[in-house]
Design a protein around this motif. Structure first.
Motif, PDB file in Angstrom:
ATOM      1  N   ARG A  87     -26.451   5.917  -5.014  1.00  0.00           N
ATOM      2  CA  ARG A  87     -25.622   4.577  -5.387  1.00  0.00           C
ATOM      3  C   ARG A  87     -24.906   5.569  -6.444  1.00  0.00           C
ATOM      4  NH1 ARG A  87     -28.484  -1.261  -7.280  1.00  0.00           N
ATOM      5  NH2 ARG A  87     -26.875  -2.196  -7.008  1.00  0.00           N
ATOM      6  N   PHE A  88     -23.674   4.333  -6.587  1.00  0.00           N
ATOM      7  CA  PHE A  88     -23.094   5.165  -7.723  1.00  0.00           C
ATOM      8  C   PHE A  88     -21.331   6.230  -7.624  1.00  0.00           C
ATOM      9  CE2 PHE A  88     -26.944   2.529 -10.469  1.00  0.00           C
ATOM     10  CZ  PHE A  88     -25.814   1.397 -10.135  1.00  0.00           C
ATOM     11  N   ASP A  89     -21.568   6.770  -6.198  1.00  0.00           N
ATOM     12  CA  ASP A  89     -21.249   7.850  -5.870  1.00  0.00           C
ATOM     13  C   ASP A  89     -19.975   6.755  -5.355  1.00  0.00           C
ATOM     14  OD1 ASP A  89     -22.507   9.702  -6.152  1.00  0.00           O
ATOM     15  OD2 ASP A  89     -23.301  10.004  -3.810  1.00  0.00           O
ATOM     16  N   ARG A  90     -18.292   7.321  -5.546  1.00  0.00           N
ATOM     17  CA  ARG A  90     -17.503   6.453  -5.832  1.00  0.00           C
ATOM     18  C   ARG A  90     -17.385   6.471  -3.775  1.00  0.00           C
ATOM     19  NH1 ARG A  90     -16.153  10.340  -9.836  1.00  0.00           N
ATOM     20  NH2 ARG A  90     -14.994  11.871  -8.114  1.00  0.00           N
ATOM     21  N   LYS A  91     -16.888   5.444  -3.191  1.00  0.00           N
ATOM     22  CA  LYS A  91     -16.689   4.737  -1.981  1.00  0.00           C
ATOM     23  C   LYS A  91     -15.985   4.162  -2.229  1.00  0.00           C
ATOM     24  CE  LYS A  91     -19.552   1.744  -0.609  1.00  0.00           C
ATOM     25  NZ  LYS A  91     -21.294   1.023   0.203  1.00  0.00           N
ATOM     26  N   ILE A  92     -14.997   4.164  -0.739  1.00  0.00           N
ATOM     27  CA  ILE A  92     -14.340   3.488  -0.414  1.00  0.00           C
ATOM     28  C   ILE A  92     -14.936   2.609   1.073  1.00  0.00           C
ATOM     29  CG2 ILE A  92     -12.258   4.296  -0.747  1.00  0.00           C
ATOM     30  CD1 ILE A  92     -11.223   5.597   1.535  1.00  0.00           C
ATOM     31  N   VAL A  93     -14.343   1.287   0.869  1.00  0.00           N
ATOM     32  CA  VAL A  93     -14.880   0.272   2.207  1.00  0.00           C
ATOM     33  C   VAL A  93     -14.268  -0.027   3.276  1.00  0.00           C
ATOM     34  CG1 VAL A  93     -16.215  -1.157   3.059  1.00  0.00           C
ATOM     35  CG2 VAL A  93     -16.920   0.132   0.946  1.00  0.00           C
ATOM     36  N   LEU A  94     -14.179   0.275   4.340  1.00  0.00           N
ATOM     37  CA  LEU A  94     -13.300  -0.472   6.051  1.00  0.00           C
ATOM     38  C   LEU A  94     -13.900  -1.231   6.213  1.00  0.00           C
ATOM     39  CD1 LEU A  94     -10.128  -0.119   5.412  1.00  0.00           C
ATOM     40  CD2 LEU A  94     -10.063   1.964   7.070  1.00  0.00           C
ATOM     41  N   ARG A  95     -14.740  -2.090   6.588  1.00  0.00           N
ATOM     42  CA  ARG A  95     -15.385  -3.119   7.298  1.00  0.00           C
ATOM     43  C   ARG A  95     -14.404  -4.771   7.354  1.00  0.00           C
ATOM     44  NH1 ARG A  95     -20.179  -1.051   9.020  1.00  0.00           N
ATOM     45  NH2 ARG A  95     -21.173  -3.577   8.579  1.00  0.00           N
ATOM     46  N   GLY A  96     -15.136  -5.557   8.300  1.00  0.00           N
ATOM     47  CA  GLY A  96     -14.545  -6.207   8.609  1.00  0.00           C
ATOM     48  C   GLY A  96     -14.120  -7.353   6.910  1.00  0.00           C
ATOM     49  N   GLU A  97     -14.353  -7.578   6.150  1.00  0.00           N
ATOM     50  CA  GLU A  97     -14.670  -7.919   5.122  1.00  0.00           C
ATOM     51  C   GLU A  97     -12.886  -8.393   4.990  1.00  0.00           C
ATOM     52  OE1 GLU A  97     -15.901  -8.152   0.137  1.00  0.00           O
ATOM     53  OE2 GLU A  97     -16.170  -6.614   1.693  1.00  0.00           O
ATOM     54  N   ILE A  98     -12.905  -9.634   4.691  1.00  0.00           N
ATOM     55  CA  ILE A  98     -11.816 -10.978   4.408  1.00  0.00           C
ATOM     56  C   ILE A  98     -11.976 -11.051   3.135  1.00  0.00           C
ATOM     57  CG2 ILE A  98     -10.702 -12.892   4.624  1.00  0.00           C
ATOM     58  CD1 ILE A  98     -12.548 -13.777   7.126  1.00  0.00           C
ATOM     59  N   ILE A  99     -10.830 -10.313   3.043  1.00  0.00           N
ATOM     60  CA  ILE A  99      -9.793 -10.552   0.912  1.00  0.00           C
ATOM     61  C   ILE A  99      -8.735 -11.186   1.067  1.00  0.00           C
ATOM     62  CG2 ILE A  99      -8.902  -8.466  -0.617  1.00  0.00           C
ATOM     63  CD1 ILE A  99     -10.809  -6.735   0.956  1.00  0.00           C
ATOM     64  N   LYS A 100      -8.741 -12.231   0.435  1.00  0.00           N
ATOM     65  CA  LYS A 100      -7.547 -12.971   0.584  1.00  0.00           C
ATOM     66  C   LYS A 100      -6.699 -12.683  -0.834  1.00  0.00           C
ATOM     67  CE  LYS A 100     -11.334 -17.280   1.797  1.00  0.00           C
ATOM     68  NZ  LYS A 100     -11.875 -17.650   1.356  1.00  0.00           N
ATOM     69  N   ASN A 101      -6.628 -12.010  -1.739  1.00  0.00           N
ATOM     70  CA  ASN A 101      -6.292 -11.300  -2.467  1.00  0.00           C
ATOM     71  C   ASN A 101      -4.459 -10.876  -1.462  1.00  0.00           C
ATOM     72  OD1 ASN A 101      -5.863  -8.777  -2.666  1.00  0.00           O
ATOM     73  ND2 ASN A 101      -7.962  -8.614  -3.372  1.00  0.00           N
ATOM     74  N   LYS A 102      -3.370 -11.042  -2.524  1.00  0.00           N
ATOM     75  CA  LYS A 102      -2.005 -10.369  -2.004  1.00  0.00           C
ATOM     76  C   LYS A 102      -2.278  -8.469  -1.533  1.00  0.00           C
ATOM     77  CE  LYS A 102       0.783 -14.126  -3.214  1.00  0.00           C
ATOM     78  NZ  LYS A 102       2.146 -14.294  -4.407  1.00  0.00           N
ATOM     79  N   ARG A 103      -2.906  -8.460  -2.218  1.00  0.00           N
ATOM     80  CA  ARG A 103      -3.113  -6.975  -1.828  1.00  0.00           C
ATOM     81  C   ARG A 103      -3.792  -6.507  -0.728  1.00  0.00           C
ATOM     82  NH1 ARG A 103      -5.234  -5.346  -7.934  1.00  0.00           N
ATOM     83  NH2 ARG A 103      -7.126  -6.794  -7.431  1.00  0.00           N
ATOM     84  N   LYS A 104      -4.903  -7.183  -0.475  1.00  0.00           N
ATOM     85  CA  LYS A 104      -5.980  -6.480   0.451  1.00  0.00           C
ATOM     86  C   LYS A 104      -6.202  -6.091  -0.045  1.00  0.00           C
ATOM     87  CE  LYS A 104      -3.981 -10.641   2.785  1.00  0.00           C
ATOM     88  NZ  LYS A 104      -4.647 -11.784   2.896  1.00  0.00           N
ATOM     89  N   TYR A 105      -7.241  -5.684  -0.856  1.00  0.00           N
ATOM     90  CA  TYR A 105      -8.654  -4.981  -1.369  1.00  0.00           C
ATOM     91  C   TYR A 105      -8.728  -4.640  -2.426  1.00  0.00           C
ATOM     92  CZ  TYR A 105      -5.041  -2.333  -4.610  1.00  0.00           C
ATOM     93  OH  TYR A 105      -3.977  -2.841  -5.886  1.00  0.00           O
ATOM     94  N   ARG A 106     -10.254  -4.884  -3.070  1.00  0.00           N
ATOM     95  CA  ARG A 106     -10.318  -5.407  -4.442  1.00  0.00           C
ATOM     96  C   ARG A 106     -11.208  -3.654  -4.883  1.00  0.00           C
ATOM     97  NH1 ARG A 106     -15.913  -7.405  -4.294  1.00  0.00           N
ATOM     98  NH2 ARG A 106     -16.030  -7.481  -1.628  1.00  0.00           N
ATOM     99  N   ARG A 107     -11.691  -4.362  -6.090  1.00  0.00           N
ATOM    100  CA  ARG A 107     -12.524  -3.258  -7.033  1.00  0.00           C
ATOM    101  C   ARG A 107     -13.617  -3.844  -6.305  1.00  0.00           C
ATOM    102  NH1 ARG A 107     -14.973   0.798  -8.098  1.00  0.00           N
ATOM    103  NH2 ARG A 107     -14.113   1.589 -10.464  1.00  0.00           N
ATOM    104  N   ASN A 108     -14.554  -3.504  -6.213  1.00  0.00           N
ATOM    105  CA  ASN A 108     -16.418  -3.863  -6.980  1.00  0.00           C
ATOM    106  C   ASN A 108     -17.037  -2.356  -7.745  1.00  0.00           C
ATOM    107  OD1 ASN A 108     -19.268  -4.361  -6.299  1.00  0.00           O
ATOM    108  ND2 ASN A 108     -19.385  -4.559  -4.480  1.00  0.00           N
ATOM    109  N   ILE A 109     -17.202  -3.442  -8.777  1.00  0.00           N
ATOM    110  CA  ILE A 109     -17.624  -2.267 -10.346  1.00  0.00           C
ATOM    111  C   ILE A 109     -18.980  -1.929  -9.660  1.00  0.00           C
ATOM    112  CG2 ILE A 109     -17.542  -2.196 -12.374  1.00  0.00           C
ATOM    113  CD1 ILE A 109     -14.901  -1.788 -11.614  1.00  0.00           C
TER     114      ILE A 109
END
Length: 245
Positions: A87-109
């Motif tokens: 846990r807390f290792d840097r990770k990117i996620v490419l699953r079926g989550e709906i992201i509503k902002n215009k950038r289509k990505y978000r940061r999970n601190i």
């Protein structure tokens, strides 16, 4: 039903007794949803889950939040520990989550992760995702095989490769061709996890990649033939039947 077949749960002493029970099918659940939900269970701790519908018709059913979410994460994180992801290792996620902002990505601190939209894998968005990956240098990528394959195809067409050592896949069947292609473009190793919305049985690959470990503390997995009898050896194909713990 128990009375009809002479099954007394209070006298349950061996897992072999489960074989005396008929299969609980999707059709039975869909027709008897109300009767299959305990009236004694607090509604505030209950939520509706849904299967993916890969076999034709999605199925909705009630689950308790503790088992469905918290316990599930304990098993998932054990799998991650097997393959070297802490846990807390840097990770990117490419699953079926709906992201509503215009950038289509978000940061999970909280999880030290970037979440990319698997619904926006066109060239412009993938290029932006690659910029973030180059800057963020993640140790792990987690995603659907199909989404990672599309991403890998873009990398291949652009004659590019990433360098992410741990690739976590789940939720879809992973083919050997997909595994080879994705690993090649991400320059990492895939560690797959098998599970489903019903939370009955699960299995996953460890860092030795010699097959799937069935979670014997998660549920009882049986492989049955067309007549509903357990298959006799590992080479005989059959259907998975699960009894969740």
């Amino acid at each position: 039903l128990f009375k009809k077949i002479g099954f007394d749960p209070h006298n349950f002493t061996s897992l072999d007794q489960i074989k005396n029970l008929p299969f609980l099918t999707k059709e039975i659940v869909l027709k008897n949803s109300y009767d299959l939900t305990s009236r004694d269970f607090p509604k505030k701790n209950m939520k509706i889950a849904c299967t993916g519908g890969t076999s034709g018709t999605p199925m909705q059913f009630h689950v308790d939040r503790q088992t469905h979410d918290v316990y599930e994460q304990a098993f998932v994180r054990r799998h991650w520990n097997w393959v070297g992801y802490q846990r807390f290792d840097r990770k990117i996620v490419l699953r079926g989550e709906i992201i509503k902002n215009k950038r289509k990505y978000r940061r999970n601190i909280k999880e030290n992760a970037y979440i990319f939209s698997s619904y926006h894998l066109d060239e412009d968005h993938i290029e932006k995702y690659i910029e973030i990956i180059d800057r963020f240098t993640p140790k792990v990528v987690q995603g659907y095989p199909s989404s990672l394959e599309i991403f890998s195809r873009h990398l291949y067409d652009k004659k590019m490769r990433l360098s992410i050592p741990i690739i976590l896949t789940s939720s879809e069947t992973l083919s050997s061709d997909q595994r080879e292609f994705i690993q090649q473009q991400f320059k990492g190793k895939i560690y797959d996890l098998y599970g489903h919305s019903e939370r009955l049985v699960a299995a996953a690959e460890c860092d030795r990649l010699e097959g799937y470990h069935i979670y014997s503390d998660y549920g009882l997995m049986e492989i049955v033939d067309a007549n509903g009898n357990n298959t006799r050896d590992e080479l005989t194909p059959g259907e998975i039947v699960g009894t969740g713990f």
